[in-house]
Design an enzyme around this catalytic site. Structure first.
Site, PDB file in Angstrom:
ATOM      1  N   ASP A   1       4.772  -0.245  -6.545  1.00 22.31           N
ATOM      2  CA  ASP A   1       4.613  -1.563  -5.912  1.00 22.31           C
ATOM      3  C   ASP A   1       5.705  -2.576  -6.241  1.00 22.31           C
ATOM      4  O   ASP A   1       5.570  -3.751  -5.896  1.00 22.31           O
ATOM      5  CB  ASP A   1       3.251  -2.153  -6.268  1.00 22.31           C
ATOM      6  CG  ASP A   1       3.073  -2.355  -7.767  1.00 22.31           C
ATOM      7  OD1 ASP A   1       3.863  -1.799  -8.544  1.00 22.31           O
ATOM      8  OD2 ASP A   1       2.126  -3.071  -8.159  1.00 22.31           O
ATOM      9  N   GLU A   2       6.776  -2.163  -6.896  1.00 14.60           N
ATOM     10  CA  GLU A   2       7.853  -3.123  -7.159  1.00 14.60           C
ATOM     11  C   GLU A   2       9.200  -2.412  -7.291  1.00 14.60           C
ATOM     12  O   GLU A   2       9.267  -1.241  -7.664  1.00 14.60           O
ATOM     13  CB  GLU A   2       7.564  -3.953  -8.412  1.00 14.60           C
ATOM     14  CG  GLU A   2       7.433  -3.159  -9.689  1.00 14.60           C
ATOM     15  CD  GLU A   2       7.236  -4.048 -10.908  1.00 14.60           C
ATOM     16  OE1 GLU A   2       7.916  -5.090 -11.009  1.00 14.60           O
ATOM     17  OE2 GLU A   2       6.411  -3.698 -11.776  1.00 14.60           O
TER      18      GLU A   2
END
Length: 365
Positions: free
Chosen positions: A108-109
């Site tokens: 997610d990043e």
């Protein structure tokens, strides 16, 4: 000092409550309700929580029992990692439309170096805004972003206007930004270190900046030099398109606490089997085996052993983990066991050639 550094245009993109947001996307009836991914009110650990749940103090790594106690009307859903991975790949595909210098930190990043980019856009801020808009339009998910001259500041900035926002720290704003920054918001300063800094009278970046390199090394060891540099805007780590993993592991949380090493051997055997599969897929091996033990009171213990040779097969992993398990008496009943392998042979592989970008201090962000 900054004018002498290789300034870059770095974006840190961080998806907002990613796992929970994917669950809401696939099941709209969950929207607006406190939601936790993973665990349940009896056992397990929360992997992620949406913002409605966070208002009640529900956080990742919290026990399902405690999460339910904090938020009685909390809804639990089982994690679907294959689904999250599939969405993550689509997000990264959007990133690669702008630059090949993409360094994922997790599903997610990621960091993006857009100093030079495929769109020929001189503004990193506008690129970040466009990327976030595309993620929302194409996937229905919200993302936040931080934009600055290096990875450290971009990472810190991405948390400022969450959810669904972004913050740019221009070159001429860096020093003031860091001096005003609360020490607990410095990336790399955890809860324990924060409390230690408070006791030393360090509450902001400005306070940290008054401390000498020797003082910081004495009190924080090797991390002292890191703190000394980042508060001055010095962080030269480049965005690496192919991050070399430092460790690989597998772990399991049990439905019932285990109180005897004998009962744990079957679980360790299964964990070692899973780890072997992951090592085989990644085509890597390692020398240092670490056994992770989380007790029923949530205290954590690790035991490690470094071998003189690389291993990746289940039998050797299991035998070493077994040795570590019996190395000393358990402190309590056990709720989680994990095995990880570090000191990997990836360090011996050919490293990616480094690129140095030397640009002016002031440029359009």
């Amino acid at each position: 000092m900054l004018s002498k550094l290789p300034l870059r245009k770095i974006i840190h993109v961080d998806m907002d409550a990613f796992y929970a947001s994917v669950e809401e996307l696939d099941n709209p009836s969950l929207k607006g309700k406190p939601l936790a991914v993973g665990g349940n009110e009896i056992r397990g650990v929360v992997s992620a929580a949406n913002y409605e749940a966070r208002k009640f103090g529900v956080r990742s790594a919290m026990s399902g029992f405690m999460a339910k106690k904090n938020c009685p009307h909390l809804t639990f859903v089982k994690p679907r990692y294959d689904r999250y991975k599939a969405i993550s790949q689509k997000i990264r595909a959007i990133f690669f439309d702008y630059t090949d210098l993409v360094e994922p930190l997790s599903l997610d990043e990621a960091y993006l170096d857009v100093t030079t980019n495929k769109k020929g856009n001189p503004s990193a801020s506008l690129i970040a805004k466009e990327i976030r808009q595309r993620i929302y339009n194409e996937l229905g998910l919200a993302a936040s972003a931080g934009i600055s001259i290096n990875k450290f500041i971009a990472k810190v900035a991405s948390d400022f206007n969450k959810p669904n926002g972004q913050k740019t720290v221009n070159p001429e704003e860096v020093i003031q930004f860091l001096e005003d920054l609360e020490i607990r918001k410095f990336y790399g300063v955890g809860k324990v270190t924060t409390q230690k800094m408070y006791k030393l009278g360090i509450f902001t970046g400005k306070d940290l900046k008054t401390k000498s390199l020797e003082f910081l090394k004495t009190n924080f060891g090797k991390s002292g030099a890191y703190y000394y540099n980042v508060v001055r805007g010095i962080h030269t780590s480049e965005v690496k398109a192919h991050r070399i993993p430092k460790s690989l592991g597998a772990e399991r949380t049990f439905s019932e606490n285990l109180s005897s090493e004998i009962f744990m051997l079957e679980r360790l055997d299964n964990i070692a089997t899973e780890l072997e599969k992951r090592l085989d897929r990644a085509k890597i091996a390692g020398k240092t085996i670490t056994l992770k033990i989380k007790y029923s009171d949530f205290s954590l213990q690790t035991r490690s052993k470094t071998l003189p040779y690389f291993i990746s097969k289940k039998d050797l992993i299991f035998e070493t983990a077994k040795e570590l398990l019996f190395q000393e008496k358990l402190e309590n009943s056990v709720r989680l066991l994990g095995i990880s392998l570090a000191n990997l042979n990836t360090e011996d592989k050919q490293k990616e050639k480094k690129k140095t970008i030397d640009i002016q201090l002031r440029f359009d962000f």
